[in-house]
Scaffold this motif. Sequence first.
Motif, PDB file in Angstrom:
ATOM      1  N   ARG A 245     -53.101 -24.522  41.137  1.00 28.53           N
ATOM      2  CA  ARG A 245     -54.281 -23.959  40.471  1.00 28.53           C
ATOM      3  C   ARG A 245     -54.242 -24.244  38.976  1.00 28.53           C
TER       4      ARG A 245
ATOM      5  N   LYS B 137     -60.203 -22.903  43.525  1.00 26.38           N
ATOM      6  CA  LYS B 137     -60.501 -21.771  44.406  1.00 26.38           C
ATOM      7  C   LYS B 137     -59.777 -21.920  45.748  1.00 26.38           C
ATOM      8  N   HIS B 138     -59.784 -23.124  46.303  1.00 29.33           N
ATOM      9  CA  HIS B 138     -59.132 -23.358  47.592  1.00 29.33           C
ATOM     10  C   HIS B 138     -57.621 -23.212  47.476  1.00 29.33           C
TER      11      HIS B 138
ATOM     12  N   ALA C 205     -56.716 -19.674  47.673  1.00 26.28           N
ATOM     13  CA  ALA C 205     -56.839 -19.077  49.009  1.00 26.28           C
ATOM     14  C   ALA C 205     -55.672 -19.442  49.917  1.00 26.28           C
TER      15      ALA C 205
ATOM     16  N   ALA D   9     -53.199 -16.492  50.423  1.00 28.31           N
ATOM     17  CA  ALA D   9     -53.871 -15.393  51.123  1.00 28.31           C
ATOM     18  C   ALA D   9     -54.022 -15.708  52.612  1.00 28.31           C
ATOM     19  N   GLU D  10     -54.405 -16.920  52.936  1.00 27.10           N
ATOM     20  CA  GLU D  10     -54.538 -17.322  54.349  1.00 27.10           C
ATOM     21  C   GLU D  10     -53.188 -17.297  55.057  1.00 27.10           C
TER      22      GLU D  10
ATOM     23  N   ARG E 265     -52.218 -13.712  55.671  1.00 33.93           N
ATOM     24  CA  ARG E 265     -53.038 -13.093  56.704  1.00 33.93           C
ATOM     25  C   ARG E 265     -52.672 -13.588  58.096  1.00 33.93           C
TER      26      ARG E 265
END
Length: 171
Positions: A27, A84-85, A88, A91-92, A95
């Motif tokens: 990032r 942004k990806h 994520a 987080a993915e 999860r």
Amino acid sequence: MPDNNTRWTSDHLMKPRGTAVYAAQQRERLRQMADEVRVLLAEYRADLENIKFDGDKPFEARIRAYLASRPLAKLEKDLRDAVKHAGALDAEYQRRYVELPEKREEKAEKKELNKARKEGLAAARVVNTAGHLNGLTSALAEPTGDGKGVVQKTGTDGGQNSFLDFLEKRA
């Protein structure tokens, strides 16, 4: 995680907090690239707007500069999307590989608890039904004020039959 001499591998990502570190590094790198492209885009567009041709209508140079620099603007937008990806990614992973097994374990525990509760209710129903039947048979066999039981009084089967005898005959 890896040194400057080594590259990221799947093994690095699989370590605890590996995806978070990788995502943070990527990032930051992508954000720096997007910022560089934004500065370059502004300079490039301004320089293109200053090039005028004979016969240009008002704002034609500006429109031409906008259209010519649009791929660079698209590149900046894609880099911002990549930031942004990359964000994520962790987080993915959390999860789908950390939280999912915990949720499934909780769900299985709830299912077992409900199953045990239902089995307990079924056992309680059996005991309760047996108690009711026992109470019914004793009530049917007990003599009333005239000395006859309810079965004898109603005239069902003539003898000293109980409700359980009746159920056994039906089965």
